[in-house]
Design an enzyme around this catalytic site. Structure first.
Site, PDB file in Angstrom:
ATOM      1  N   SER A  84      42.938  48.437  32.435  1.00 16.55           N
ATOM      2  CA  SER A  84      43.563  47.141  33.246  1.00 16.55           C
ATOM      3  C   SER A  84      44.252  47.869  34.481  1.00 16.55           C
ATOM      4  O   SER A  84      43.994  49.095  34.732  1.00 16.55           O
ATOM      5  CB  SER A  84      44.278  46.247  32.390  1.00 16.55           C
ATOM      6  N   GLU A 115      39.729  44.671  47.828  1.00  9.60           N
ATOM      7  CA  GLU A 115      38.809  43.837  47.339  1.00  9.60           C
ATOM      8  C   GLU A 115      39.807  42.558  46.789  1.00  9.60           C
ATOM      9  O   GLU A 115      40.851  42.840  46.525  1.00  9.60           O
ATOM     10  CB  GLU A 115      38.221  44.401  45.919  1.00  9.60           C
ATOM     11  N   LYS A 117      40.965  40.150  43.986  1.00  8.35           N
ATOM     12  CA  LYS A 117      41.183  40.379  42.495  1.00  8.35           C
ATOM     13  C   LYS A 117      40.538  39.109  41.683  1.00  8.35           C
ATOM     14  O   LYS A 117      41.176  38.097  41.977  1.00  8.35           O
ATOM     15  CB  LYS A 117      42.608  40.531  41.878  1.00  8.35           C
ATOM     16  N   ASP A 119      39.472  35.906  39.558  1.00  4.76           N
ATOM     17  CA  ASP A 119      39.966  35.306  38.231  1.00  4.76           C
ATOM     18  C   ASP A 119      38.960  35.112  37.341  1.00  4.76           C
ATOM     19  O   ASP A 119      38.484  33.674  37.371  1.00  4.76           O
ATOM     20  CB  ASP A 119      40.983  34.307  38.584  1.00  4.76           C
ATOM     21  N   GLU A 174      33.285  41.006  37.057  1.00  9.85           N
ATOM     22  CA  GLU A 174      33.828  39.961  36.821  1.00  9.85           C
ATOM     23  C   GLU A 174      32.955  38.751  36.616  1.00  9.85           C
ATOM     24  O   GLU A 174      32.297  38.496  37.612  1.00  9.85           O
ATOM     25  CB  GLU A 174      35.098  39.783  37.779  1.00  9.85           C
ATOM     26  N   CYS A 437      41.947   1.604  25.331  1.00  6.04           N
ATOM     27  CA  CYS A 437      42.399   0.441  25.343  1.00  6.04           C
ATOM     28  C   CYS A 437      40.525  -0.394  25.343  1.00  6.04           C
ATOM     29  O   CYS A 437      39.977  -0.247  26.050  1.00  6.04           O
ATOM     30  CB  CYS A 437      43.205  -0.196  26.417  1.00  6.04           C
ATOM     31  N   CYS A 442      41.291  -5.537  30.725  1.00  7.13           N
ATOM     32  CA  CYS A 442      42.768  -4.874  30.877  1.00  7.13           C
ATOM     33  C   CYS A 442      42.864  -4.688  32.408  1.00  7.13           C
ATOM     34  O   CYS A 442      41.991  -3.962  33.035  1.00  7.13           O
ATOM     35  CB  CYS A 442      42.764  -3.636  30.261  1.00  7.13           C
TER      36      CYS A 442
HETATM   37  S1  IVH Z   1      38.815  47.120  39.038  1.00  2.00           S
HETATM   38  C1  IVH Z   1      40.366  50.539  36.393  1.00  2.00           C
HETATM   39  N1  IVH Z   1      38.390  45.306  40.792  1.00  2.00           N
HETATM   40  O1  IVH Z   1      41.131  42.742  36.927  1.00  2.00           O
HETATM   41  C2  IVH Z   1      40.042  49.395  37.255  1.00  2.00           C
HETATM   42  N2  IVH Z   1      39.089  44.668  38.745  1.00  2.00           N
HETATM   43  O2  IVH Z   1      43.655  44.271  35.230  1.00  2.00           O
HETATM   44  C3  IVH Z   1      39.326  48.349  36.672  1.00  2.00           C
HETATM   45  N3  IVH Z   1      39.425  42.474  38.225  1.00  2.00           N
HETATM   46  O3  IVH Z   1      40.308  42.560  33.810  1.00  2.00           O
HETATM   47  C4  IVH Z   1      39.361  47.053  37.415  1.00  2.00           C
HETATM   48  N4  IVH Z   1      38.804  41.822  40.046  1.00  2.00           N
HETATM   49  O4  IVH Z   1      38.228  42.608  35.327  1.00  2.00           O
HETATM   50  C5  IVH Z   1      38.838  45.685  39.478  1.00  2.00           C
HETATM   51  N5  IVH Z   1      37.899  43.880  42.538  1.00  2.00           N
HETATM   52  C6  IVH Z   1      38.118  44.263  41.132  1.00  2.00           C
HETATM   53  C7  IVH Z   1      38.553  43.239  40.074  1.00  2.00           C
HETATM   54  C8  IVH Z   1      39.130  43.687  39.225  1.00  2.00           C
HETATM   55  C9  IVH Z   1      39.089  41.374  39.065  1.00  2.00           C
HETATM   56  C10 IVH Z   1      39.973  42.319  37.126  1.00  2.00           C
HETATM   57  C11 IVH Z   1      39.318  43.293  35.929  1.00  2.00           C
HETATM   58  C12 IVH Z   1      40.463  43.376  34.879  1.00  2.00           C
HETATM   59  C13 IVH Z   1      41.515  43.185  35.758  1.00  2.00           C
HETATM   60  C14 IVH Z   1      42.372  44.531  35.742  1.00  2.00           C
END
Ligand code: IVH
Length: 681
Positions: A84, A115, A117, A119, A174, A437, A442
């Protein structure tokens, strides 16, 4: 100074708490606390363990990733653990990470890849001899769930890759649900009285973990691959950036918002850029990820605990907050659903003051063990209405009260639970989570039905929104949807804050709505369980309201998309005397009640897909879509390679950018009008 025993017990308590939240988050997809609160707990445990290494145990949550996989799926061992990311919450945090990196890397040059992140949920996809052989969730980082069947249903995942790919390799990325797909899915679920997903992440996780992959296949899932896990038998590029380009060439979907960046300032700028774009992105992202680009340096930097040193997530503080749940109220929905909602002590969440939040249904309140008087965690995610995530258990005093919906709506005069708006009888159909209801007349429902009838996806009567329909209803001018067609401009002009011009506009809009396609009229009627898609199916199948009204249960269930529940609801609707009267009134008002079958094949735009973005001057969105459909074309929400033309108006969204990147021809409104003219409309 705390004694050794006190510290030990504190560490153990924290571990138990974190383990519980891990389980709620990873196994149940049902977190109780915010990511920020979770991070805080984790950080505190880490600090205590660092200061008191004698209490560090191998099974501490700081020593592993996530929690155990659910057992229904087979288990997949990850040859290299899925890690993570460490978090930064401020520019300073990011600089601290940078300085530490510099110390380890020395004078060797490197750059960053930034990049979004995403969700969603992490997956690892393994390809052997060009074929997708396994798709797995992260699980505890070492072992995940085997979800290959489900992954295969996601269209952006290549099932095979070109021959020159390494004989064995794994990519990681993801799985997520785009915002538009999420909203649509929840809308359908609402109509079908199924519990709603709280956010796109939960919807994606829930969809990927379906034991029946046919259900997954119907969910609008997508992927972005964000790294190479490992590759055997072939050399791979020396940088992350080139690796991504290479993976793209193999057919993987890579986020187009990835950037190669030279300086730390650049990464901070990228973060600000993302913050500005965030609301308009087609997917939810909860931050950015900054990665060191050079793979040799990544390997050298290695990992610490469960996190790599070569990457960090930069996230803004969460838009979540805790506040007191003062009471639970009940509102009556359009189809008669009794919807519990939270009455909160006002609290600011991401710059907006929240006083109410949804609570979905009674089962959900029980499952989350939300009690009146609790301190609760609330969350506002993107465009979704605020919701109560769950109680903060350690703030309980013992004075909180469990919620009982039937008790809440108990009507002393009637000696039974009753609709809080009209006193009507309350029912709970078998197998459903909502109470209803049952009284068709209503007033709360009637008013919402008028609003729904006039709304954009229904008859699209501009100017008749929430306020006007409420006013018309309370003044007794419009008692049901059909009454709209008998309104006079003078009656409207007399309303508060309404001039003659607006009144005339509304009358005009009402007149124009008489010729809406049959599917829209069917949807506008507000038949329980009949959403926009179902209305389309019914319109295509029956071609007129009369034919639909005459269809019995067997005839309806002979259509593959219709099950007994929907059939019951439709037949019940057309049995109701009041509804038949409204239909008669609509007919007499000249509302189009039928539609000739169109032979799509021979039409000028047959088989052509259009996407509209931005605001057009001469048409509403539905009008433009109707024009396209009349000529045999289809109107879609998303730009894909199959899109024929993208029509754009003022303030176009990302769809225009996407069209440009795919090389799809763009049309201005003027060009679109010309095309329609040529095509014979
Ligand atoms: S790299 C060792 N890049 O974020 C690095 N992770 O806590 C591994 N996630 O559950 C992750 N977008 O699935 C990376 N552009 C991105 C990401 C990404 C989402 C998620 C990943 C993981 C969490 C990391």
């Amino acid at each position: 100074m705390a004694s050794q025993d006190e510290i030990k017990s504190k560490v153990e308590k924290l571990r138990a708490e974190i383990n519980r939240h891990n389980y709620l988050y990873y196994v149940q997809d049902n977190p109780e606390i915010s990511d920020a609160e979770y991070d805080r707990l984790m950080q505190e445990l880490k600090r205590l363990e660092e200061e008191n290494p004698q209490f560090l145990t191998p099974d501490s949550p700081t020593q592993r990733v996530g929690a155990a996989p659910i057992e229904a799926f087979g288990v997949v061992d990850h040859p290299y653990p899925l890690l993570s990311l460490a978090n930064a919450f401020t520019d300073d945090d990011l600089m601290t990470w940078y300085n530490r990196t510099i110390k380890l890397v020395g004078s060797r040059p490197f750059d960053f890849v930034c990049e979004h992140k995403i969700d969603g949920l992490a997956v690892a996809l393994t390809y052997v001899n060009g074929q997708l052989v396994t798709g797995a969730t992260r699980g505890d980082g070492f072992r995940g769930e085997n979800i290959t069947q489900n992954i295969r249903t996601i269209h952006s995942v290549p099932l095979s890759v070109p021959k020159d790919a390494p004989p064995r390799f794994e990519v990681r990325g993801e799985v997520f649900m785009p915002k538009s797909g999420f909203l649509k899915l929840n809308k359908e679920r609402e109509v079908e009285d199924q519990p709603l997903f709280a956010n796109p992440r939960n919807a994606a996780a829930g969809s990927v973990r379906q034991l029946d992959s046919r259900i997954t296949a119907k969910r609008p899932l997508d992927t972005f691959i964000y790294m190479l896990g490992y590759a055997e038998g072939k050399a791979t590029p020396p940088t992350h950036w080139e690796t991504m380009e290479w993976l793209k060439s193999l057919g993987f979907k890579i986020n187009p918002n990835m950037r190669l960046i030279k300086t730390l300032e650049g990464t901070l700028e990228y973060f600000r850029g993302w913050e500005k774009q965030r609301e308009n992105l087609p997917y939810e992202a909860d931050g950015i990820v900054v990665k060191i680009n050079q793979i040799n340096l990544q390997n050298e930097l290695g990992d610490v605990g469960r996190e790599p040193r070569w990457a960090i997530a930069y996230k803004p503080p969460a838009v979540q907050a805790t506040t007191k749940l003062i009471d639970i109220g009940i509102s009556v929905g359009r189809t008669g659903t009794l919807n519990p909602y939270a009455i909160l002590e006002p609290v600011a969440v991401g710059g907006v003051t929240i006083k109410n939040a949804t609570l979905h249904n009674e089962d959900d309140i029980r499952r989350k063990d939300i009690r009146i008087g609790d301190t609760v965690l609330i969350q506002r995610a993107g465009e979704v209405i605020p919701e109560v995530v769950g109680p903060v258990l350690n703030k309980r005093t013992g004075k909180e009260k469990e919620f009982d919906l039937l008790k809440k709506i108990y009507n002393n005069e009637k000696g039974r639970p009753a609709c809080p708006e009209c006193g009507g009888e309350v029912i709970k159909p078998e197998g459903e989570v909502m109470y209803y209801c049952s009284k068709a007349a209503c007033p709360a429902q009637a008013q919402l039905r008028i609003e729904h009838f006039a709304s954009k996806g229904s008859m699209d009567i501009r100017g008749v929104g929430e306020n006007i329909s409420a006013t018309l209803f309370t003044k007794g001018l419009v008692k049901n949807a059909a009454d709209l067609y008998y309104l006079k401009a003078e009656q409207l002009a007399e309303l508060d804050k309404m001039g003659e011009k607006s009144a005339a506009n509304i009358i005009n809009a009402i007149n124009n709505s008489r010729t809406r396609p049959l599917a829209r009229l069917i949807f506008a009627l507000g038949i329980r369980h009949v959403g926009e898609e179902m209305a389309e199916t019914l319109a295509t199948e029956f071609r007129s309201i009369d034919a639909l009204a005459a269809a019995d249960h067997d005839r309806l269930t002979s259509i593959s998309a219709i099950g007994p529940k929907i059939a019951d609801s439709i037949t019940a609707f057309f049995r109701e005397e009041d509804n038949l009267k409204i239909l008669q009134q609509l007919k007499e008002a000249g509302v189009k009640m039928e539609e000739a079958a169109t032979v799509k094949k021979d039409l000028p735009l047959s088989g052509k897909e259009f996407v509209i973005t931005g605001t057009l001057e001469n048409f509403t969105r539905p009008q433009a879509e109707a024009k396209i459909k009349e000529l045999g074309g289809t109107a879609k929400d998303n730009v894909t390679k199959k899109t024929y033309r993208v029509v754009y108006g003022a303030d176009p969204g990302l769809k225009k950018t996407r069209a440009e990147s795919l090389g799809i021809t763009l049309l201005t409104e003027k060009e679109f009008l010309e095309l329609l003219k040529k095509a014979g409309s």
